[in-house]
Write a protein that holds these residues in place. Structure first.
Motif, PDB file in Angstrom:
ATOM      1  N   LEU A   1       0.966  -1.131  -0.037  1.00  0.00           N
ATOM      2  CA  LEU A   1       0.098   0.004  -0.056  1.00  0.00           C
ATOM      3  C   LEU A   1       0.897   1.240   0.020  1.00  0.00           C
ATOM      4  O   LEU A   1       1.534   1.511   0.828  1.00  0.00           O
ATOM      5  CB  LEU A   1      -0.963   0.040   1.091  1.00  0.00           C
ATOM      6  CG  LEU A   1      -1.871   1.044   1.284  1.00  0.00           C
ATOM      7  CD1 LEU A   1      -2.772   0.888   0.085  1.00  0.00           C
ATOM      8  CD2 LEU A   1      -2.744   1.165   2.429  1.00  0.00           C
ATOM      9  N   SER A   2       0.840   2.074  -1.260  1.00  0.00           N
ATOM     10  CA  SER A   2       1.633   3.366  -1.234  1.00  0.00           C
ATOM     11  C   SER A   2       0.969   4.398  -0.290  1.00  0.00           C
ATOM     12  O   SER A   2      -0.078   4.178   0.128  1.00  0.00           O
ATOM     13  CB  SER A   2       1.618   3.791  -2.847  1.00  0.00           C
ATOM     14  OG  SER A   2       0.223   4.175  -2.912  1.00  0.00           O
ATOM     15  N   PRO A   3       1.870   5.186  -0.220  1.00  0.00           N
ATOM     16  CA  PRO A   3       1.655   6.398   0.794  1.00  0.00           C
ATOM     17  C   PRO A   3       0.477   7.085   0.339  1.00  0.00           C
ATOM     18  O   PRO A   3      -0.126   7.963   1.069  1.00  0.00           O
ATOM     19  CB  PRO A   3       2.821   7.187   0.971  1.00  0.00           C
ATOM     20  CG  PRO A   3       3.968   6.132   0.858  1.00  0.00           C
ATOM     21  CD  PRO A   3       3.316   5.355  -0.323  1.00  0.00           C
ATOM     22  N   ASP A   4       0.146   7.049  -0.883  1.00  0.00           N
ATOM     23  CA  ASP A   4      -0.917   7.879  -1.527  1.00  0.00           C
ATOM     24  C   ASP A   4      -2.088   6.692  -1.673  1.00  0.00           C
ATOM     25  O   ASP A   4      -3.132   6.988  -2.558  1.00  0.00           O
ATOM     26  CB  ASP A   4      -0.655   8.421  -2.980  1.00  0.00           C
ATOM     27  CG  ASP A   4      -0.265   7.642  -4.052  1.00  0.00           C
ATOM     28  OD1 ASP A   4      -0.065   6.362  -3.717  1.00  0.00           O
ATOM     29  OD2 ASP A   4      -0.063   7.819  -5.190  1.00  0.00           O
ATOM     30  N   TYR A   5      -2.234   5.882  -0.937  1.00  0.00           N
ATOM     31  CA  TYR A   5      -3.308   4.762  -0.672  1.00  0.00           C
ATOM     32  C   TYR A   5      -3.771   4.015  -1.727  1.00  0.00           C
ATOM     33  O   TYR A   5      -4.630   3.903  -2.041  1.00  0.00           O
ATOM     34  CB  TYR A   5      -4.519   5.826  -0.362  1.00  0.00           C
ATOM     35  CG  TYR A   5      -4.157   6.480   1.256  1.00  0.00           C
ATOM     36  CD1 TYR A   5      -3.861   6.121   2.038  1.00  0.00           C
ATOM     37  CD2 TYR A   5      -4.034   8.126   0.915  1.00  0.00           C
ATOM     38  CE1 TYR A   5      -3.588   7.011   3.206  1.00  0.00           C
ATOM     39  CE2 TYR A   5      -3.921   8.772   2.039  1.00  0.00           C
ATOM     40  CZ  TYR A   5      -3.758   8.240   3.225  1.00  0.00           C
ATOM     41  OH  TYR A   5      -3.512   9.345   4.363  1.00  0.00           O
ATOM     42  N   LYS A   6      -2.616   3.846  -2.637  1.00  0.00           N
ATOM     43  CA  LYS A   6      -2.871   2.864  -3.815  1.00  0.00           C
ATOM     44  C   LYS A   6      -2.402   1.434  -3.535  1.00  0.00           C
ATOM     45  O   LYS A   6      -1.065   1.290  -3.112  1.00  0.00           O
ATOM     46  CB  LYS A   6      -2.241   3.514  -5.042  1.00  0.00           C
ATOM     47  CG  LYS A   6      -2.906   4.496  -5.669  1.00  0.00           C
ATOM     48  CD  LYS A   6      -2.399   5.000  -6.877  1.00  0.00           C
ATOM     49  CE  LYS A   6      -3.066   6.286  -7.547  1.00  0.00           C
ATOM     50  NZ  LYS A   6      -2.475   6.831  -8.517  1.00  0.00           N
ATOM     51  N   ILE A   7      -3.034   0.494  -3.887  1.00  0.00           N
ATOM     52  CA  ILE A   7      -2.785  -0.808  -3.879  1.00  0.00           C
ATOM     53  C   ILE A   7      -1.945  -1.298  -4.923  1.00  0.00           C
ATOM     54  O   ILE A   7      -2.192  -0.678  -6.140  1.00  0.00           O
ATOM     55  CB  ILE A   7      -4.125  -1.780  -3.843  1.00  0.00           C
ATOM     56  CG1 ILE A   7      -5.103  -1.408  -2.768  1.00  0.00           C
ATOM     57  CG2 ILE A   7      -3.653  -3.212  -3.914  1.00  0.00           C
ATOM     58  CD1 ILE A   7      -6.464  -2.195  -2.994  1.00  0.00           C
ATOM     59  N   ILE A   8      -0.597  -1.802  -4.449  1.00  0.00           N
ATOM     60  CA  ILE A   8       0.430  -2.181  -5.512  1.00  0.00           C
ATOM     61  C   ILE A   8       0.569  -3.664  -5.521  1.00  0.00           C
ATOM     62  O   ILE A   8       0.978  -3.973  -4.216  1.00  0.00           O
ATOM     63  CB  ILE A   8       1.837  -1.392  -5.336  1.00  0.00           C
ATOM     64  CG1 ILE A   8       1.441   0.041  -5.560  1.00  0.00           C
ATOM     65  CG2 ILE A   8       2.609  -1.944  -6.464  1.00  0.00           C
ATOM     66  CD1 ILE A   8       0.617   0.565  -6.647  1.00  0.00           C
ATOM     67  N   VAL A   9       0.204  -4.344  -6.522  1.00  0.00           N
ATOM     68  CA  VAL A   9       0.418  -5.867  -6.748  1.00  0.00           C
ATOM     69  C   VAL A   9       1.970  -6.272  -7.009  1.00  0.00           C
ATOM     70  O   VAL A   9       2.294  -5.589  -7.875  1.00  0.00           O
ATOM     71  CB  VAL A   9      -0.395  -6.523  -7.331  1.00  0.00           C
ATOM     72  CG1 VAL A   9      -0.342  -8.037  -7.505  1.00  0.00           C
ATOM     73  CG2 VAL A   9      -2.004  -6.124  -7.051  1.00  0.00           C
TER      74      VAL A   9
END
Length: 122
Positions: free
Chosen positions: A63-71
């Protein structure tokens, strides 16, 4: 008590997939319990269903600091059944569900620390 507060802040749903079955929801720590910064407070927690909690803890997703899920890249390339495709791969670069109150949003500094660990694990 941590679980109750976190799930309440997220209106009793998974921040990743919005699943609303309480028996399938956990309060996941961003910074693990017992580490510096691992306090049992809502901004150090995420309401996650059991599969997304396990995927987060095992660095399958970050989970990136800008609230995006990264797979993780190898997981994106993997071919498996519908759970992987729809439950994980299709969430790549999607924003999570955030609590209504900003004071309960995940702490971006904690997310940054955790995301760095995720990137190293990739």
């Amino acid at each position: 008590e941590f679980r109750v507060r976190v799930l309440s802040a997220y209106e009793e749903q998974c921040a990743f997939c919005k699943l609303r079955h309480l028996e399938l929801l956990d309060a996941a720590h961003i910074i693990p319990d017992g580490e510096d910064g691992g306090e049992p407070v809502v901004p150090n927690g995420l309401s996650l269903c059991k599969i997304h909690h396990a995927a987060f803890d095992s660095n399958i997703v970050g989970l990136s600091p800008d609230y995006k899920i990264i797979v993780r890249e190898d997981i994106l390339e993997e071919i498996d059944g519908p759970m992987l495709k729809y439950g994980i791969q299709e969430m790549h670069k999607q924003k999570i569900l955030l609590p209504r109150k900003m004071e309960y949003w995940p702490d971006q500094n904690k997310l940054e620390l955790r995301f760095k660990q995720f990137l190293i694990a990739m």
